[in-house]
Design a protein around this motif. Structure first.
Motif, short mmCIF file in Angstrom:
data_model
loop_
_atom_site.label_atom_id
_atom_site.label_comp_id
_atom_site.label_asym_id
_atom_site.label_seq_id
_atom_site.Cartn_x
_atom_site.Cartn_y
_atom_site.Cartn_z
N UNK A 192 0.82 -1.22 0.00
CA UNK A 192 0.00 0.00 0.00
C UNK A 192 0.85 1.27 0.00
N UNK A 193 1.83 1.34 -0.89
CA UNK A 193 2.72 2.51 -0.91
C UNK A 193 2.35 3.55 -1.95
N UNK A 194 1.32 3.27 -2.75
CA UNK A 194 0.99 4.25 -3.78
C UNK A 194 0.33 5.49 -3.17
N UNK A 195 0.47 6.59 -3.89
CA UNK A 195 -0.11 7.85 -3.44
C UNK A 195 -1.64 7.76 -3.43
N UNK A 196 -2.26 8.54 -2.57
CA UNK A 196 -3.71 8.62 -2.52
C UNK A 196 -4.37 7.68 -1.54
N UNK A 197 -3.61 6.74 -0.97
CA UNK A 197 -4.18 5.86 0.04
C UNK A 197 -4.10 6.52 1.43
N UNK A 198 -4.95 6.06 2.33
CA UNK A 198 -4.94 6.55 3.72
C UNK A 198 -4.82 5.32 4.61
#
Length: 386
Positions: A192-198
């Motif tokens: 879960x390292x991609x941008x836009x995740x919380x």
């Protein structure tokens, strides 16, 4: 062989990954080396966790006690105390309290007992047997150190220990090792390292008292309540123990296992903290949580159950949220609130970091422990005429 520095023998049930043990590591690593020598005595076993001790002069002793009362190892403890001749024996939590008896028999003059958190089966402190046991052993203890005001109240009131014999010292946190990142960092190995995740996460032993299954259920409820969160809300649960598989089963049954990452035990907790957006501690009982302090030092908002010393750390609405224990609905609502308000979440994290810098420094903790040790040592020297 003694070099003139007094020896502190730290006694605990087991020396392995955990908040209590982490506190002992911090105390030994950060206390000035010329002040005291240290030995760690585990009533059961010592794991590779001991590698976190950075001082080469620390001795380790594992007694391999079987389950049950420690009476049968009293002679072994007595002989060890006579051999080591510690100035201070510092027991921790109920499981190690009875070691104060052979310490007294071996004429160890300064016997300290530390209360770090609630006992399994006594999360609210009302268990009469636990109170009675502490009362029985109190004549063998010179002084008590407790981590929270909640635990101080417990010892002084239902247990009946005199207030002058109780000192409350908050845990300190290494605010250099645990520090905020300008923006969320990648966690090595995380999907879960991609941008836009919380990312909402927790870290710690996955055992009953920590109640990580409550967080798994709350995560499922949060997604089901607000389906739009499925696009960016992710769960990270670091640690190992029996609740790891139970938590994973809850997520799999709900069809949400792909939105969660449970990597087991990790040694890179500072880096993991800097890879989260929010930290959750869903415990049934706590003293003063090291992981809450580490999360606050890392600039994270904290959602914690309103138990033990947690309300002494998390300021409701300012550095995070407090929720009832074992209430996945309340926990889910708190997660939704912060996940939908990233600016508010970041402001809470900033306020938490400032609170750490002002009130929970490692230096303050070390100074407080050393003052207690020095004071008891001074009393001993006067009483023996040395």
């Amino acid at each position: 062989m003694s070099d003139g520095r007094p020896l502190v023998a730290h006694i605990m049930h087991r020396f392995d990954t955990g908040g209590l043990e982490n506190g002992v590591v911090n105390l030994i690593n950060h206390m000035p080396a010329d002040a005291y020598r240290h030995a760690i005595i585990s009533l059961t076993e010592i794991t590779d966790f001991k590698k976190r001790i950075q001082r080469p002069d620390v001795q380790f002793f594992a007694l391999n006690k079987k389950p049950g009362h420690a009476l049968w190892i009293y002679p072994q403890l007595y002989r060890l105390f006579r051999q080591l001749r510690p100035t201070i024996v510092h027991t921790r939590n109920l499981a190690a309290l009875e070691a104060s008896v052979p310490a007294w028999a071996a004429r160890v003059p300064a016997r300290i007992h530390g209360e770090h958190g609630r006992d399994v089966g006594d999360f609210d402190g009302t268990n009469k047997k636990c109170q009675w046991i502490r009362r029985i052993y109190s004549p063998f203890v010179k002084h008590y150190i407790v981590l929270s005001q909640d635990l101080a109240h417990y010892l002084i009131n239902p247990v009946g220990i005199g207030a002058k014999r109780v000192t409350q010292i908050y845990n300190g946190v290494d605010a250099v090792r645990f520090h905020p990142a300008p923006e969320r960092q990648d966690i090595p190995g995380s999907p879960f390292n991609e941008a836009g995740l919380w990312l909402v996460g927790t870290a710690g032993r996955m055992q009953t008292v920590k109640d990580q299954t409550n967080l798994a259920r709350a995560f499922v409820l949060a997604i089901n309540t607000k389906p739009s969160l499925r696009q960016h809300l992710r769960l990270v649960m670091v640690g190992d123990g029996p609740l790891r598989h139970e938590s994973l089963a809850i997520l799999e049954t709900a069809g949400l296992a792909e939105l969660a990452w449970l990597p087991g035990e990790r040694n890179d907790i500072p880096e993991i903290m800097r890879g989260l957006d929010c930290f959750v501690l869903p415990s049934l009982g706590e003293g003063i949580s090291n992981t809450i302090l580490e999360a606050m030092a890392s600039g994270l908002p904290v959602i914690a159950t309103k138990v033990g010393g947690n309300p002494e750390l998390v300021q409701e609405g300012r550095t995070g949220h407090l929720v009832p224990a074992a209430d996945p609905g309340a926990l889910a609502r708190a997660i939704i609130n912060l996940a939908q308000s990233p600016e508010k979440s970041r402001a809470m994290g900033y306020a938490g970091r400032k609170r750490i810098e002002a009130q929970f420094s490692m230096t303050a903790m070390i100074d407080s422990y050393q003052q207690i040790y020095d004071r008891l040592l001074g009393r001993m020297l006067r009483s023996t005429g040395n």
